[in-house]
Design a protein around this motif. Structure first.
Motif, PDB file in Angstrom:
ATOM      1  N   LYS A   1       0.872  -1.398  -0.089  1.00 48.31           N
ATOM      2  CA  LYS A   1       0.098   0.030   0.087  1.00 48.31           C
ATOM      3  C   LYS A   1       0.910   1.305   0.002  1.00 48.31           C
ATOM      4  O   LYS A   1       0.563   2.108  -0.706  1.00 48.31           O
ATOM      5  CB  LYS A   1      -0.798   0.079   1.045  1.00 48.31           C
ATOM      6  CG  LYS A   1      -1.984  -1.040   1.135  1.00 48.31           C
ATOM      7  CD  LYS A   1      -2.880  -1.037   2.546  1.00 48.31           C
ATOM      8  CE  LYS A   1      -3.990  -2.042   2.289  1.00 48.31           C
ATOM      9  NZ  LYS A   1      -4.866  -1.958   3.467  1.00 48.31           N
ATOM     10  N   GLU A   2       1.769   1.268   0.788  1.00 47.11           N
ATOM     11  CA  GLU A   2       2.687   2.367   0.884  1.00 47.11           C
ATOM     12  C   GLU A   2       3.556   2.738  -0.504  1.00 47.11           C
ATOM     13  O   GLU A   2       3.607   3.605  -1.029  1.00 47.11           O
ATOM     14  CB  GLU A   2       3.864   1.960   2.071  1.00 47.11           C
ATOM     15  CG  GLU A   2       4.900   3.497   2.238  1.00 47.11           C
ATOM     16  CD  GLU A   2       5.593   3.254   3.491  1.00 47.11           C
ATOM     17  OE1 GLU A   2       6.141   4.259   3.843  1.00 47.11           O
ATOM     18  OE2 GLU A   2       5.554   2.093   4.162  1.00 47.11           O
ATOM     19  N   LYS A   3       3.906   1.509  -0.953  1.00 45.77           N
ATOM     20  CA  LYS A   3       4.733   1.609  -2.171  1.00 45.77           C
ATOM     21  C   LYS A   3       3.721   2.010  -3.383  1.00 45.77           C
ATOM     22  O   LYS A   3       3.972   2.954  -4.136  1.00 45.77           O
ATOM     23  CB  LYS A   3       5.102   0.042  -2.723  1.00 45.77           C
ATOM     24  CG  LYS A   3       5.820   0.338  -4.078  1.00 45.77           C
ATOM     25  CD  LYS A   3       6.369  -1.126  -4.539  1.00 45.77           C
ATOM     26  CE  LYS A   3       7.023  -1.262  -5.738  1.00 45.77           C
ATOM     27  NZ  LYS A   3       7.524  -2.806  -6.010  1.00 45.77           N
ATOM     28  N   LYS A   4       2.478   1.507  -3.377  1.00 44.82           N
ATOM     29  CA  LYS A   4       1.426   1.872  -4.461  1.00 44.82           C
ATOM     30  C   LYS A   4       1.423   3.598  -4.363  1.00 44.82           C
ATOM     31  O   LYS A   4       0.937   4.463  -5.166  1.00 44.82           O
ATOM     32  CB  LYS A   4       0.156   1.471  -4.287  1.00 44.82           C
ATOM     33  CG  LYS A   4      -1.226   1.574  -5.150  1.00 44.82           C
ATOM     34  CD  LYS A   4      -2.158   0.871  -5.292  1.00 44.82           C
ATOM     35  CE  LYS A   4      -3.080   1.034  -6.302  1.00 44.82           C
ATOM     36  NZ  LYS A   4      -3.546   2.571  -6.387  1.00 44.82           N
ATOM     37  N   ALA A   5       1.275   3.944  -3.023  1.00 44.51           N
ATOM     38  CA  ALA A   5       0.579   5.266  -2.659  1.00 44.51           C
ATOM     39  C   ALA A   5       1.836   6.175  -3.254  1.00 44.51           C
ATOM     40  O   ALA A   5       1.757   7.381  -3.793  1.00 44.51           O
ATOM     41  CB  ALA A   5       0.615   5.809  -1.309  1.00 44.51           C
ATOM     42  N   LEU A   6       3.210   5.955  -3.103  1.00 46.43           N
ATOM     43  CA  LEU A   6       4.444   6.771  -3.516  1.00 46.43           C
ATOM     44  C   LEU A   6       4.484   6.401  -5.102  1.00 46.43           C
ATOM     45  O   LEU A   6       4.738   7.723  -5.927  1.00 46.43           O
ATOM     46  CB  LEU A   6       5.543   5.943  -2.990  1.00 46.43           C
ATOM     47  CG  LEU A   6       5.838   6.239  -1.500  1.00 46.43           C
ATOM     48  CD1 LEU A   6       6.992   5.331  -0.827  1.00 46.43           C
ATOM     49  CD2 LEU A   6       5.996   7.651  -0.925  1.00 46.43           C
ATOM     50  N   MET A   7       4.061   5.456  -5.607  1.00 48.96           N
ATOM     51  CA  MET A   7       4.098   5.366  -7.113  1.00 48.96           C
ATOM     52  C   MET A   7       3.064   6.191  -7.878  1.00 48.96           C
ATOM     53  O   MET A   7       3.230   6.713  -8.907  1.00 48.96           O
ATOM     54  CB  MET A   7       4.144   3.870  -7.823  1.00 48.96           C
ATOM     55  CG  MET A   7       5.139   3.183  -7.046  1.00 48.96           C
ATOM     56  SD  MET A   7       6.641   3.750  -7.649  1.00 48.96           S
ATOM     57  CE  MET A   7       6.833   3.157  -9.387  1.00 48.96           C
ATOM     58  N   ASP A   8       1.831   6.378  -7.133  1.00 51.08           N
ATOM     59  CA  ASP A   8       0.773   7.132  -7.546  1.00 51.08           C
ATOM     60  C   ASP A   8       1.319   8.695  -7.484  1.00 51.08           C
ATOM     61  O   ASP A   8       0.985   9.300  -8.661  1.00 51.08           O
ATOM     62  CB  ASP A   8      -0.343   6.990  -6.817  1.00 51.08           C
ATOM     63  CG  ASP A   8      -1.099   5.521  -7.071  1.00 51.08           C
ATOM     64  OD1 ASP A   8      -0.872   5.009  -8.224  1.00 51.08           O
ATOM     65  OD2 ASP A   8      -1.894   5.265  -6.531  1.00 51.08           O
ATOM     66  N   LYS A   9       1.899   8.966  -6.772  1.00 50.67           N
ATOM     67  CA  LYS A   9       2.154  10.411  -6.351  1.00 50.67           C
ATOM     68  C   LYS A   9       3.266  10.672  -7.592  1.00 50.67           C
ATOM     69  O   LYS A   9       3.193  11.958  -7.884  1.00 50.67           O
ATOM     70  CB  LYS A   9       2.909  10.421  -4.830  1.00 50.67           C
ATOM     71  CG  LYS A   9       3.321  11.788  -4.788  1.00 50.67           C
ATOM     72  CD  LYS A   9       3.730  11.910  -3.285  1.00 50.67           C
ATOM     73  CE  LYS A   9       4.192  13.525  -2.981  1.00 50.67           C
ATOM     74  NZ  LYS A   9       4.633  13.497  -1.602  1.00 50.67           N
ATOM     75  N   GLU A  10       4.091   9.809  -7.777  1.00 49.40           N
ATOM     76  CA  GLU A  10       5.162   9.994  -8.815  1.00 49.40           C
ATOM     77  C   GLU A  10       4.323  10.091 -10.329  1.00 49.40           C
ATOM     78  O   GLU A  10       4.827  11.128 -11.028  1.00 49.40           O
ATOM     79  CB  GLU A  10       6.066   8.647  -8.947  1.00 49.40           C
ATOM     80  CG  GLU A  10       7.194   9.131  -9.885  1.00 49.40           C
ATOM     81  CD  GLU A  10       7.905   7.674 -10.342  1.00 49.40           C
ATOM     82  OE1 GLU A  10       9.044   7.743 -10.871  1.00 49.40           O
ATOM     83  OE2 GLU A  10       7.281   6.572 -10.048  1.00 49.40           O
ATOM     84  N   LYS A  11       3.442   9.334 -10.389  1.00 50.26           N
ATOM     85  CA  LYS A  11       2.795   9.215 -11.873  1.00 50.26           C
ATOM     86  C   LYS A  11       2.032  10.649 -11.969  1.00 50.26           C
ATOM     87  O   LYS A  11       1.941  11.201 -13.037  1.00 50.26           O
ATOM     88  CB  LYS A  11       1.666   8.115 -11.642  1.00 50.26           C
ATOM     89  CG  LYS A  11       0.896   7.928 -13.088  1.00 50.26           C
ATOM     90  CD  LYS A  11       0.082   6.807 -13.027  1.00 50.26           C
ATOM     91  CE  LYS A  11      -0.653   6.653 -14.399  1.00 50.26           C
ATOM     92  NZ  LYS A  11      -1.478   5.350 -14.432  1.00 50.26           N
ATOM     93  N   LYS A  12       1.279  11.080 -10.830  1.00 50.18           N
ATOM     94  CA  LYS A  12       0.627  12.390 -10.796  1.00 50.18           C
ATOM     95  C   LYS A  12       1.669  13.688 -11.246  1.00 50.18           C
ATOM     96  O   LYS A  12       1.327  14.426 -11.888  1.00 50.18           O
ATOM     97  CB  LYS A  12      -0.261  12.594  -9.717  1.00 50.18           C
ATOM     98  CG  LYS A  12      -1.236  11.719  -9.682  1.00 50.18           C
ATOM     99  CD  LYS A  12      -2.190  11.949  -8.049  1.00 50.18           C
ATOM    100  CE  LYS A  12      -3.362  11.076  -7.986  1.00 50.18           C
ATOM    101  NZ  LYS A  12      -3.867  11.090  -6.756  1.00 50.18           N
ATOM    102  N   ALA A  13       2.595  13.460 -10.704  1.00 47.50           N
ATOM    103  CA  ALA A  13       3.704  14.617 -10.804  1.00 47.50           C
ATOM    104  C   ALA A  13       4.255  14.411 -12.234  1.00 47.50           C
ATOM    105  O   ALA A  13       4.499  15.595 -12.945  1.00 47.50           O
ATOM    106  CB  ALA A  13       4.819  14.110 -10.030  1.00 47.50           C
ATOM    107  N   GLY A  14       4.265  13.302 -12.824  1.00 43.73           N
ATOM    108  CA  GLY A  14       4.656  13.319 -13.997  1.00 43.73           C
ATOM    109  C   GLY A  14       3.898  13.831 -15.431  1.00 43.73           C
ATOM    110  O   GLY A  14       4.065  13.914 -16.613  1.00 43.73           O
ATOM    111  N   GLU A  15       2.489  13.768 -14.883  1.00 43.32           N
ATOM    112  CA  GLU A  15       1.503  13.818 -15.879  1.00 43.32           C
ATOM    113  C   GLU A  15       1.357  15.531 -15.960  1.00 43.32           C
ATOM    114  O   GLU A  15       0.658  16.189 -16.945  1.00 43.32           O
ATOM    115  CB  GLU A  15      -0.006  13.507 -15.404  1.00 43.32           C
ATOM    116  CG  GLU A  15      -0.033  12.179 -15.343  1.00 43.32           C
ATOM    117  CD  GLU A  15      -1.121  11.401 -15.055  1.00 43.32           C
ATOM    118  OE1 GLU A  15      -1.859  12.182 -14.126  1.00 43.32           O
ATOM    119  OE2 GLU A  15      -1.518  10.321 -14.909  1.00 43.32           O
ATOM    120  N   LYS A  16       1.952  16.320 -15.110  1.00 43.71           N
ATOM    121  CA  LYS A  16       1.995  17.886 -15.058  1.00 43.71           C
ATOM    122  C   LYS A  16       3.062  18.106 -16.401  1.00 43.71           C
ATOM    123  O   LYS A  16       3.739  17.619 -16.439  1.00 43.71           O
ATOM    124  CB  LYS A  16       2.327  18.398 -14.043  1.00 43.71           C
ATOM    125  CG  LYS A  16       1.596  18.260 -12.671  1.00 43.71           C
ATOM    126  CD  LYS A  16       2.197  18.901 -11.303  1.00 43.71           C
ATOM    127  CE  LYS A  16       1.432  18.759 -10.193  1.00 43.71           C
ATOM    128  NZ  LYS A  16       1.802  19.185  -9.035  1.00 43.71           N
TER     129      LYS A  16
END
Length: 493
Positions: free
Chosen positions: A440-455
């Motif tokens: 869960k912690e890994k997924k949250a961090l990866m989602d955060k990275e993905k959102k940042a990359g979409e900007k």
């Protein structure tokens, strides 16, 4: 030179995310090794494979302050003891890997020169290498961490305990005699390593490798004599004596000559094995172990006569020209001829199932169950000079133990717990229980990275200019660069 601002941000964020993932896992597993671990532990109702004095059915092991205090069928637990009920499961000494490259920060080779005895693996230990934890999960508790094999005489080596969660300063095995890596054959003569337009490094032949080693020891012998003469003059009261110039390259080789540093030599072919044994005899030092030694079965009598150990693979074959004469009977044949043999990994993944690698010698060579188990316990301990501390389950030795749910030499055996110095560094049940939280912690961090990359990037930054500067109309075309050599090339095999 222009650097897109969002690219910089993404790279930094990716680095932070990966670091956070690693840190999260590290912190969750560090909780398994509390500094206030129980000083008294009793493992009871176990099938104990002592290695040194047979098997004890329904036995117990009493651990006090990290040492084995009592072993037997009727050991009683003190009032303050933490009791671990093995429920009939198997307990063996911690597995010892005599050839490892885990926990190294960066390349394992200083490949610029053929004699790199001045460099030291102990200086670049990485306690956060996840392979430490994974190898613990396979029952490995001690590893001989070697320099690579790009050099005739490589760097200094270090024996470590896999104390996951501890700082680098806590990894080295206290009191273990240090080592140094030698290498013969294809790797040090750089058979598979070349760059266009780059002058090959000496040596490029097998005879050149031999002479490189011999020349280094001629220098070391003269260097030692100079220091011995100086010490004699000082002892005689000569206040005018001037000490020789310190040479960090030769200091470790003098330790080899004095028997204070072990030689672990990468080798394959029978002719080169005999060559190194002759050179060692010429200069009066011992080769502690021949590593890989895939043609050792051809010269097993000579190896045994020299008092040299052999640390080999179970059945690796044909992955390079030098390995074509390898046979799976090698370990058993050398054992039968009187050589102290161990089975090693040379690979982080292989180290997670060294118990099964040792078991292969029962099929290929007919070793007994006890003889096979010794290949990954007491034998590598002897080779590393640490057998008074580890390698068997005896009173007074370190409580480095592994609990399996089946016979350790069975393909069905799975590690349940791994202890080092009486502390539980791996617990399978705890590991499984923590997996959902880590995911869960890994997924949250990866989602955060993905959102940042979409900007979308809002601007570019040109060095020497302010934000929002327009990019140049034309790009300077870069000339194609020659392929870069892998920094670890020639180091592992």
């Amino acid at each position: 030179m222009r650097i897109p601002s969002m690219l910089v941000q993404n790279r930094l964020l990716a680095s932070v995310v990966l670091g956070a993932c690693s840190l999260a896992f590290s912190l969750s597993t560090r909780a398994a090794t509390p500094p206030d671990a129980a000083p008294v532990i009793l493992i009871q109702n176990a099938t104990i494979l002592t290695v040194s004095h047979g098997t004890i059915e329904h036995g117990s092991i009493l651990i006090k302050d990290g040492k084995i205090a009592e072993v037997g069928p009727s050991v009683k637990a003190p009032k303050d003891a933490q009791v671990l009920d093995a429920a009939g499961q198997w307990v063996i000494p911690g597995i010892i890997d005599c050839h490892s490259h885990i926990a190294v920060d960066g390349s394992v080779n200083e490949g610029s020169v053929s004699v790199s005895s001045m460099v030291n693996i102990a200086d670049v230990l990485n306690p956060d290498d996840i392979d430490i934890y994974r190898d613990l999960a396979g029952g490995t508790t001690v590893a001989n961490v070697l320099h690579g094999s790009a050099n005739s005489i490589g760097g200094q080596t270090v024996v470590i305990k896999l104390r996951w969660g501890q700082p680098a300063s806590k990894l080295p095995f206290e009191g273990a005699i240090p080592g140094i890596k030698f290498a013969l054959g294809e790797n040090p003569k750089r058979s598979n390593f070349s760059l266009p337009g780059v002058t090959p490094r000496y040596p490029t032949t097998r005879m050149g490798v031999e002479e490189t080693i011999r020349t280094a020891f001629v220098e070391a012998r003269d260097y030692k004599k100079a220091w011995d003469d100086y010490d004699k003059r000082v002892a005689a009261g000569d206040k005018s004596a001037i000490p020789p110039r310190r040479d960090l390259r030769l200091d470790p080789l003098v330790e080899v000559l004095e028997g204070k540093r072990y030689v672990h030599a990468h080798c394959y072919r029978e002719d080169e094995i005999l060559m190194l044994l002759r050179v060692a005899k010429e200069f009066g030092f011992k080769v502690r172990t021949l590593q890989h030694v895939l043609e050792g079965y051809k010269v097993a009598d000579e190896i045994a006569a020299s008092g040299t150990g052999a640390s080999t693979f179970s059945d690796w074959w044909a992955y390079k020209v030098e390995a074509y004469d390898a046979i799976p009977y090698n370990a058993a044949i050398m054992t039968r001829r009187g050589v102290i043999v161990s089975i090693n990994s040379d690979d982080a993944e292989e180290a997670t199932h060294l118990n099964q690698e040792a078991a292969k010698t029962m099929k290929y060579g007919g070793l007994t169950h006890d003889e096979a188990l010794k290949l990954v316990t007491i034998n590598p301990a002897i080779q590393l000079g640490i057998d008074k501390r580890v390698g068997s389950i005896d009173v007074g030795k370190d409580a480095d133990l592994v609990i399996y749910n089946h016979d350790p030499l069975s393909a069905y055996a799975v590690v349940q717990q791994t202890l080092i110095d009486g502390r539980i560094y791996f617990d399978r049940k705890r590991d499984i229980a923590d997996r959902d939280a880590r995911e869960k912690e890994k997924k949250a961090l990866m989602d955060k990275e993905k959102k940042a990359g979409e900007k979308k990037p809002d601007a570019t930054i040109e060095i020497g200019k302010g934000r929002g500067a327009k990019p140049d109309e034309k790009k300077t075309e870069e000339k194609p660069k020659p392929p870069q050599a892998d920094a670890v090339s020639g180091g592992a095999l």
